[in-house]
Design a protein around this motif. Structure first.
Motif, mmCIF file in Angstrom:
data_model
loop_
_atom_site.group_PDB
_atom_site.id
_atom_site.type_symbol
_atom_site.label_atom_id
_atom_site.label_comp_id
_atom_site.label_asym_id
_atom_site.label_seq_id
_atom_site.Cartn_x
_atom_site.Cartn_y
_atom_site.Cartn_z
ATOM 1 N N LEU A 184 0.826 -1.193 0.000
ATOM 2 C CA LEU A 184 0.000 0.000 0.000
ATOM 3 C C LEU A 184 0.873 1.260 0.000
ATOM 4 O O LEU A 184 1.941 1.274 0.625
ATOM 5 C CB LEU A 184 -0.918 0.011 1.226
ATOM 6 C CG LEU A 184 -1.959 -1.120 1.238
ATOM 7 C CD1 LEU A 184 -2.580 -1.275 2.614
ATOM 8 C CD2 LEU A 184 -3.044 -0.848 0.200
ATOM 9 N N PRO A 185 0.432 2.316 -0.703
ATOM 10 C CA PRO A 185 -0.794 2.403 -1.493
ATOM 11 C C PRO A 185 -0.750 1.489 -2.720
ATOM 12 O O PRO A 185 0.312 1.111 -3.197
ATOM 13 C CB PRO A 185 -0.856 3.878 -1.883
ATOM 14 C CG PRO A 185 0.532 4.379 -1.761
ATOM 15 C CD PRO A 185 1.214 3.558 -0.719
ATOM 16 N N ARG A 199 -8.163 2.885 -6.554
ATOM 17 C CA ARG A 199 -6.915 3.221 -5.856
ATOM 18 C C ARG A 199 -7.179 3.280 -4.356
ATOM 19 O O ARG A 199 -8.166 3.882 -3.925
ATOM 20 C CB ARG A 199 -6.356 4.553 -6.343
ATOM 21 C CG ARG A 199 -5.835 4.499 -7.766
ATOM 22 C CD ARG A 199 -4.939 5.679 -8.066
ATOM 23 N NE ARG A 199 -4.363 5.567 -9.394
ATOM 24 C CZ ARG A 199 -3.267 6.197 -9.789
ATOM 25 N NH1 ARG A 199 -2.633 7.008 -8.941
ATOM 26 N NH2 ARG A 199 -2.801 6.051 -11.010
ATOM 27 N N VAL A 200 -6.290 2.681 -3.596
ATOM 28 C CA VAL A 200 -6.444 2.657 -2.134
ATOM 29 C C VAL A 200 -5.119 3.066 -1.485
ATOM 30 O O VAL A 200 -4.041 2.680 -1.935
ATOM 31 C CB VAL A 200 -6.880 1.263 -1.642
ATOM 32 C CG1 VAL A 200 -8.298 0.955 -2.120
ATOM 33 C CG2 VAL A 200 -5.934 0.175 -2.107
ATOM 34 N N LYS A 201 -5.226 3.867 -0.419
ATOM 35 C CA LYS A 201 -4.027 4.377 0.240
ATOM 36 C C LYS A 201 -3.614 3.554 1.456
ATOM 37 O O LYS A 201 -2.432 3.496 1.799
ATOM 38 C CB LYS A 201 -4.254 5.825 0.679
ATOM 39 C CG LYS A 201 -4.511 6.796 -0.457
ATOM 40 C CD LYS A 201 -4.815 8.188 0.090
ATOM 41 C CE LYS A 201 -5.166 9.152 -1.018
ATOM 42 N NZ LYS A 201 -5.564 10.486 -0.479
ATOM 43 N N LEU A 242 -8.665 -0.080 1.569
ATOM 44 C CA LEU A 242 -8.660 -1.363 0.868
ATOM 45 C C LEU A 242 -9.878 -2.188 1.253
ATOM 46 O O LEU A 242 -10.576 -2.741 0.384
ATOM 47 C CB LEU A 242 -7.374 -2.119 1.193
ATOM 48 C CG LEU A 242 -7.286 -3.561 0.683
ATOM 49 C CD1 LEU A 242 -7.392 -3.614 -0.836
ATOM 50 C CD2 LEU A 242 -5.979 -4.214 1.152
ATOM 51 N N ALA A 243 -10.168 -2.271 2.557
ATOM 52 C CA ALA A 243 -11.320 -3.044 3.022
ATOM 53 C C ALA A 243 -12.622 -2.465 2.477
ATOM 54 O O ALA A 243 -13.515 -3.201 2.043
ATOM 55 C CB ALA A 243 -11.342 -3.086 4.546
ATOM 56 N N LEU A 247 -4.622 -6.997 -5.636
ATOM 57 C CA LEU A 247 -4.098 -5.709 -5.179
ATOM 58 C C LEU A 247 -2.684 -5.559 -5.719
ATOM 59 O O LEU A 247 -1.808 -6.363 -5.413
ATOM 60 C CB LEU A 247 -4.077 -5.622 -3.658
ATOM 61 C CG LEU A 247 -3.425 -4.348 -3.095
ATOM 62 C CD1 LEU A 247 -4.252 -3.117 -3.400
ATOM 63 C CD2 LEU A 247 -3.149 -4.478 -1.600
ATOM 64 N N GLU A 248 -2.466 -4.536 -6.527
ATOM 65 C CA GLU A 248 -1.141 -4.259 -7.070
ATOM 66 C C GLU A 248 -0.526 -3.072 -6.349
ATOM 67 O O GLU A 248 -1.192 -2.052 -6.132
ATOM 68 C CB GLU A 248 -1.226 -3.941 -8.564
ATOM 69 C CG GLU A 248 -1.729 -5.063 -9.424
ATOM 70 C CD GLU A 248 -1.841 -4.644 -10.885
ATOM 71 O OE1 GLU A 248 -1.376 -3.534 -11.225
ATOM 72 O OE2 GLU A 248 -2.395 -5.419 -11.678
#
Length: 408
Positions: free
Chosen positions: A157-158, A175-177, A182-183, A196-197
């Motif tokens: 993460l991110p 996009r998640v930080k 993410l959840a 998740l990359e």
């Protein structure tokens, strides 16, 4: 790998039963339409299987089988008409291709298409062949269960959360930080299987298109530099100076090795990221692959002596694969349905009169009756004697049509 029985299918021939040499394609969109044009130019009859009666490819083909991709009667009709069959996009069910392959040469095969349909399988494939390919994908984690979600390493993460299936043109991507985002994103995606990359320091995006024959022969186009806007390809730069020579050779070698590792037959596009790793030109990582001709390769219709669609025909029919040669630098501008509307949202006709007055401009519209924002309606390729001239014309065309991406 030896060619299946019945190959090569020579253009312009007629069977003892009176059936002209016919090539089939699963899918009736613009990629199918351009395949049909390439096949017909060589003298083949064509057949398209697509349920949409107004499909762009179906409207220009000798035969249009208006049925779903998994309909047994439709598949039997396609197999009865065609000497060889391909697909125009990766979301045609792999099982349908497997059914067709029981009686006809099908390229690409169901196994390769199935890998491209699932990002989890695709990442696993890239990882497995990383050593021989010379490039691998970004660090990633598979998320299919709450336990896997909880186990995600903090250093991923991110990142970008992508659905394993049916994601393209920016769809199914968030996009998640941090872990909380993410959840929440996974919940919003209905907890479907995802990848998740790790978000990488991106310098540029490239694609490489190769064609591989039944005998293992592989030919390649040089890498194209691509500019995306809101997850959709906007501009492709196709000329020698768009990528350092050594990196270009490495990207082409990696793509050829990925195709060989799959025992692939047909046209394959592999997308790459160049990331900032402290080196002069940046590091090369694999993003994803498309088992078909690609939007970024449309310039080959006007700037090369053989196009990606010509090679698609050659590969599936068992014809020789000539090494393509690019005779002009080129820039491709994608035309979305937004161009058919003004700033107030009122429908309009784009100013083709002004655009077509520009030197080296090639307009391709896909025969879609209804323009909608975000819908791919066509493209423009600009060719010329030198890169500076092509860039100048492309900027003017983009200005006239209000197209984004030329400043990137």
């Amino acid at each position: 790998m030896s060619a299946p029985a019945g190959l090569p299918v020579l253009p312009g021939t007629v069977s003892p039963a009176g059936q002209p040499a016919t090539l089939g394609v699963m899918g009736g969109g613009q990629l199918g339409r351009m395949f049909v044009h390439a096949a017909q130019r060589l003298g083949y009859f064509t057949a398209v299987l697509d349920a949409d009666p107004q499909s762009p490819a179906g409207r220009v083909s000798h035969h249009h089988i208006q049925t779903g991709y998994s309909d047994p009667a439709g598949l039997a009709q396609l197999a009865g008409l065609c000497a060889a069959i391909t697909t125009e996009f990766e979301n045609v069910p792999a099982g349908a291709l497997q059914t067709l392959a029981a009686s006809r040469p099908v390229a690409p095969g169901a196994a390769a298409v199935a890998i491209a349909q699932n990002r989890i399988d695709e990442k696993s494939h890239f990882t497995a062949c990383a050593e021989v390919a010379g490039a691998t994908c970004a660090p990633y984690a598979v998320i299919e269960t709450p336990a896997q979600l909880q186990a995600v390493a903090a250093d991923l993460l991110p990142g970008i959360l992508k659905t394993a299936r049916m994601g393209y043109d920016g769809k199914g991507q968030v996009r998640v930080k941090n872990a909380a985002e993410l959840a929440a994103a996974w919940a919003d995606l209905k907890q479907v299987p995802c990848v998740l990359e790790k978000l990488m320091p991106l310098r540029a995006e490239y694609s490489v298109i190769v064609a591989r024959g039944w005998d293992g022969t592989v030919v390649s186009f040089p890498p194209q530099r691509n500019v995306h806007v809101d997850g959709i390809l906007a501009v492709t730069h196709a000329y020698a100076s768009n990528m350092p020579a050594a990196q270009s050779e490495r990207a082409q070698a990696a793509t050829k090795n990925i195709a060989n590792h799959l025992n692939y037959v047909g046209v394959l596009c592999v997308e790459f990221f160049v990331v900032d790793d402290g080196s002069t030109h940046g590091g090369l990582i694999v993003n994803e692959m498309a088992p078909r001709p690609h939007n970024s390769g449309h310039y080959t219709l006007d700037a090369c002596d053989v196009s990606q669609f010509d090679l698609q025909v050659h590969a599936m029919a068992g014809l020789p694969l000539p090494a393509p040669r690019q005779h002009s630098p080129a820039i491709m501008l994608n035309l979305l349905g937004d161009v058919w509307f003004d700033a107030a949202g009122q429908a309009r006709t784009p100013d083709w009169q002004a655009v077509l007055a520009l030197p080296g401009t090639h307009l391709h519209l896909y025969g879609k009756p209804d323009a909608r924002p975000g819908r791919k309606m066509g493209h423009i390729t600009i060719t010329g004697a030198d890169v500076a001239g092509v860039l100048a014309v492309a900027r003017r065309a983009a200005e006239l049509l209000g197209l984004p991406g030329m400043n990137a």
